[in-house]
Enzyme design. Structure first.
Site, mmCIF file in Angstrom:
data_model
loop_
_atom_site.group_PDB
_atom_site.id
_atom_site.type_symbol
_atom_site.label_atom_id
_atom_site.label_comp_id
_atom_site.label_asym_id
_atom_site.label_seq_id
_atom_site.Cartn_x
_atom_site.Cartn_y
_atom_site.Cartn_z
ATOM 1 N N TYR A 56 0.834 -1.211 0.000
ATOM 2 C CA TYR A 56 0.000 0.000 0.000
ATOM 3 C C TYR A 56 0.869 1.262 0.000
ATOM 4 O O TYR A 56 0.476 2.306 -0.474
ATOM 5 C CB TYR A 56 -0.906 0.050 1.239
ATOM 6 C CG TYR A 56 -2.084 -0.873 1.181
ATOM 7 C CD1 TYR A 56 -2.921 -0.912 0.061
ATOM 8 C CD2 TYR A 56 -2.391 -1.697 2.251
ATOM 9 C CE1 TYR A 56 -4.012 -1.768 0.014
ATOM 10 C CE2 TYR A 56 -3.483 -2.554 2.212
ATOM 11 C CZ TYR A 56 -4.289 -2.587 1.087
ATOM 12 O OH TYR A 56 -5.364 -3.425 1.045
ATOM 13 N N ASP A 73 9.782 0.436 -10.615
ATOM 14 C CA ASP A 73 10.283 1.015 -11.864
ATOM 15 C C ASP A 73 11.308 0.099 -12.546
ATOM 16 O O ASP A 73 11.439 0.120 -13.765
ATOM 17 C CB ASP A 73 10.917 2.396 -11.617
ATOM 18 C CG ASP A 73 9.859 3.491 -11.674
ATOM 19 O OD1 ASP A 73 8.858 3.323 -12.390
ATOM 20 O OD2 ASP A 73 10.030 4.518 -10.980
ATOM 21 N N ASP A 150 11.750 18.359 -2.386
ATOM 22 C CA ASP A 150 11.641 17.494 -1.207
ATOM 23 C C ASP A 150 12.946 17.576 -0.416
ATOM 24 O O ASP A 150 14.035 17.556 -1.016
ATOM 25 C CB ASP A 150 11.497 16.009 -1.602
ATOM 26 C CG ASP A 150 10.208 15.712 -2.341
ATOM 27 O OD1 ASP A 150 9.313 16.585 -2.334
ATOM 28 O OD2 ASP A 150 10.116 14.619 -2.928
ATOM 29 N N GLU A 152 14.205 15.314 1.450
ATOM 30 C CA GLU A 152 14.979 14.063 1.402
ATOM 31 C C GLU A 152 15.706 13.831 0.086
ATOM 32 O O GLU A 152 16.635 13.028 0.015
ATOM 33 C CB GLU A 152 14.094 12.868 1.768
ATOM 34 C CG GLU A 152 12.855 12.741 0.929
ATOM 35 C CD GLU A 152 11.975 11.582 1.380
ATOM 36 O OE1 GLU A 152 12.173 11.067 2.495
ATOM 37 O OE2 GLU A 152 11.105 11.194 0.594
ATOM 38 N N CYS A 383 3.179 -18.071 -6.352
ATOM 39 C CA CYS A 383 3.785 -18.036 -5.031
ATOM 40 C C CYS A 383 2.751 -18.350 -3.940
ATOM 41 O O CYS A 383 2.343 -19.488 -3.823
ATOM 42 C CB CYS A 383 4.521 -16.721 -4.815
ATOM 43 S SG CYS A 383 5.866 -16.910 -3.630
ATOM 44 N N LEU A 384 2.252 -17.358 -3.199
ATOM 45 C CA LEU A 384 1.215 -17.663 -2.220
ATOM 46 C C LEU A 384 0.002 -18.294 -2.926
ATOM 47 O O LEU A 384 -0.681 -19.147 -2.356
ATOM 48 C CB LEU A 384 0.792 -16.388 -1.472
ATOM 49 C CG LEU A 384 -0.233 -16.614 -0.371
ATOM 50 C CD1 LEU A 384 0.357 -17.406 0.786
ATOM 51 C CD2 LEU A 384 -0.790 -15.293 0.145
ATOM 52 N N HIS A 510 8.045 -16.462 -9.348
ATOM 53 C CA HIS A 510 7.305 -15.304 -9.875
ATOM 54 C C HIS A 510 7.615 -15.124 -11.362
ATOM 55 O O HIS A 510 8.522 -14.358 -11.709
ATOM 56 C CB HIS A 510 7.722 -14.034 -9.140
ATOM 57 C CG HIS A 510 7.269 -13.980 -7.728
ATOM 58 N ND1 HIS A 510 6.138 -13.303 -7.333
ATOM 59 C CD2 HIS A 510 7.785 -14.541 -6.610
ATOM 60 C CE1 HIS A 510 5.986 -13.435 -6.020
ATOM 61 N NE2 HIS A 510 6.973 -14.185 -5.566
ATOM 62 N N GLU A 512 6.087 -13.482 -13.482
ATOM 63 C CA GLU A 512 5.746 -12.122 -13.947
ATOM 64 C C GLU A 512 6.967 -11.213 -14.063
ATOM 65 O O GLU A 512 7.004 -10.306 -14.891
ATOM 66 C CB GLU A 512 4.682 -11.479 -13.041
ATOM 67 C CG GLU A 512 5.099 -11.104 -11.614
ATOM 68 C CD GLU A 512 5.003 -12.244 -10.613
ATOM 69 O OE1 GLU A 512 4.992 -13.414 -11.027
ATOM 70 O OE2 GLU A 512 4.944 -11.952 -9.391
HETATM 71 N N1 GLN Z 1 4.163 -15.807 2.094
HETATM 72 C C1 GLN Z 1 4.608 -16.887 1.254
HETATM 73 C C2 GLN Z 1 6.037 -17.293 1.548
HETATM 74 O O1 GLN Z 1 6.779 -16.534 2.140
HETATM 75 C C3 GLN Z 1 4.439 -16.515 -0.220
HETATM 76 C C4 GLN Z 1 5.330 -15.385 -0.646
HETATM 77 C C5 GLN Z 1 4.905 -14.755 -1.939
HETATM 78 O O2 GLN Z 1 3.771 -14.913 -2.399
HETATM 79 N N2 GLN Z 1 5.780 -13.982 -2.544
HETATM 80 O O3 GLN Z 1 6.451 -18.366 1.191
#
Ligand code: GLN
Length: 533
Positions: A56, A73, A150, A152, A383-384, A510, A512
């Site tokens: 967030y 980025d 800014d 910073e 992943c998750l 991942h 992506e």
């Molecule tokens: N929380 C899970 C883990 O640490 C999945 C991590 C994720 O989706 N990047 O294994």
């Protein structure tokens, strides 16, 4: 030895003007003219990296091949240039201070008072020049996060001032600002730009090029006015109008001759030929889709689309590869309950369950997996999302009722997802996950993933602490969920599939992060293809 040139991109008036996209677009054009280019992001916050930041706060955390947790980025840089970035491409104030303070503790400063100038600024300069020192790049483009003025970002701007002074025509500054449109009077206003350039001048930095973000075309009178007030040549005042796709920005910048202006200022030859054929081919497909497909993206940060940037962009690339427009249905995992799931997911041609951490929204993710599995809807768990697919299968098919991940329930009697051995001793949160690229061996030729990749060893990026618990593998395989991708060194399960399902793929890595415009990721391409059929 390459005589590397440096381009700094600063931002004025407001944040979120798209410095990353502008820098990436310019890099693309310079690359298309035959130069080797890399992009770097300097972030003025005190976190050492964004790995510990809530999405967030900061959007997605992008992961490089060499395992750096970075600003999103860097994802744009890779998607535009089709080249990997590394640890050195993202620097934060936290990282700079960490280096300077450990040097001070080692006694490297020989009794000197350690100060922002010169010690912090020297370290910033060192990090900028490091990329150029590799002898690989003709041009290094460094984007400075935040907005001029800014507090910073002051040490960064000071470092830019010094570098410009040292390097002369080998370094230039591009300043991106906003020219707002006042509907009441029907006018475009240049004052905020003038003020923002003044703020930059106060720090001793004269911009060489101004890029004006605008919602309406900027005429020559306005360009001339900005040029005059800001000491910038009129051909170096460039407009950047809103466009439907970020991938059109390089073409708009080409029309504005931004690349030519920049090369001239850097005293570099403007090679006439520009190779944007494959880029234009991609854009053509993007703008003329033959089909439409709807993918439900289930996650707990969907209010902030930036939290899933690489996934949504990978779906854009995969859509174009399939001559298809991918419409995303953003589904909040907390909004999914037994009574809403049907309504929220009905009609989706594919369901993607996103990565994540912690308990919030977990029930909804499990319901989304179940809905996809029971209704034979193409499912992609990342992943998750893969871990949720494993838990859902264990609970609802294998009838291991309290099966869980020890991340969510450390006391579960069936820890089908468990903490990796190497993680058990880990105390610090920052930079301690299993990060970066590892090999994965595809162990079943009869699988969706082999079909998609068409090779037996792939290399993908990771960011996790938990893994599939191999003690349960034979039980899963007997029940119909197969491990089709395995890490050859550790046996860690990388990919799970349900062969009896139309397309059900869960990946621990991942994919992506590896998808680019010119190299769409095979798994995303195959997912969209199956969602279409
Ligand atoms: N929380 C899970 C883990 O640490 C999945 C991590 C994720 O989706 N990047 O294994």
């Amino acid at each position: 030895m390459v005589d590397t040139r440096y381009i700094f991109v600063t931002g004025g008036v407001t944040s979120s003007l798209g410095k990353g996209i502008l820098a990436s677009s310019l890099a693309k054009l310079l690359q298309a003219r035959g130069y080797s280019v890399t992009l770097q992001k300097l972030d003025p916050y005190l976190n050492v990296d964004p790995g510990t930041l809530n999405p967030y706060e900061h959007g997605e955390c992008f992961v490089t091949e060499d395992g750096a947790e970075t600003d999103l980025d860097l994802g744009h840089y890779e998607r535009f240039l089709n080249l990997p970035t590394s640890q050195a491409n993202n620097v934060t104030t936290g990282k700079i201070y960490q280096t300077v303070i450990s040097k001070e503790r080692r006694g490297d400063y020989l009794g000197k008072t350690v100060q922002i100038i010169p010690h912090i600024t020297d370290e910033i300069k060192r990090k900028v020049k490091y990329l150029g020192s590799k002898g690989k790049y003709d041009i290094v483009i460094t984007e400075i996060g935040g907005t001029v003025g800014d507090i910073e970002s002051l040490p960064y701007i000071e470092a830019v001032r010094q570098l410009k002074w040292e390097m002369g025509s080998k370094a230039i500054v591009i300043h991106l600002t906003l020219v707002p449109y006042l509907a009441a009077t029907g006018e475009l206003k240049t004052k905020p730009t003038q003020h923002s350039v003044k703020a930059l001048l106060e720090t001793g930095v004269q911009p060489d090029v101004l890029v004006l973000r605008t919602e309406h075309d900027i005429d020559d009178n306005i360009r001339a006015k900005v040029a005059l007030f800001c000491n910038v040549a009129i051909e170096a005042v460039v407009q950047s109008v809103n466009v439907p796709s970020i991938y059109e920005v390089p073409i708009r910048m080409l029309e504005e001759r931004l690349d030519v202006t920049v090369l001239k200022k850097l005293d570099l030859p403007v090679k006439e030929a520009i190779d944007l054929d494959s880029w234009n081919e991609f854009l053509y497909k993007l703008k003329h889709p033959a089909n439409t497909v709807e993918i439900a993206l289930v996650g707990k940060y969907v209010e902030l689309h930036d939290a899933y940037k690489s996934i949504s962009e990978a779906l854009v690339h995969a859509g174009a590869a399939n001559n298809t427009k991918v419409n995303l249905r953003w589904v909040h995992s907390e909004s999914l309950t037994g009574s809403t799931v049907e309504n929220k997911l009905e009609g989706a041609n594919g369901i993607l369950v996103a990565p994540g951490f912690g308990n919030r929204g977990i029930k909804g993710k499990l319901l989304a997996v179940q809905y996809a599995r029971e209704n034979n809807i193409p499912f992609f768990g990342i992943c998750l999302g893969m871990q949720m697919a494993v838990i859902e299968f264990a609970r609802n098919v294998m009838k291991l009722e309290d099966a869980d991940s020890t991340e969510m329930n450390p006391k579960t009697s069936h820890p089908v997802i468990d903490l990796m051995e190497q993680q058990k001793e880990v105390i610090d949160f920052g930079g301690t996950m299993r990060l970066g690229a590892y090999d994965c061996r595809i162990v079943a030729k009869k699988s969706n993933v082999f079909n998609a990749y068409n090779k037996l060893t792939v290399r993908e990026r990771h960011r996790h602490r938990f893994e599939f618990n191999n003690n349960y593998l034979s039980q899963f395989e007997k029940a119909g969920m197969k491990a089709v991708g395995i890490n050859p060194e550790t046996d860690l399960v990388e990919i799970m599939e349900i062969p009896s399902h139309k397309w059900f793929v869960g990946v621990q890595f991942h994919p992506e992060y590896r998808s680019t415009v010119l190299n769409p990721h095979p798994l995303f391409v195959d997912f969209v293809k199956n969602a279409l059929s």
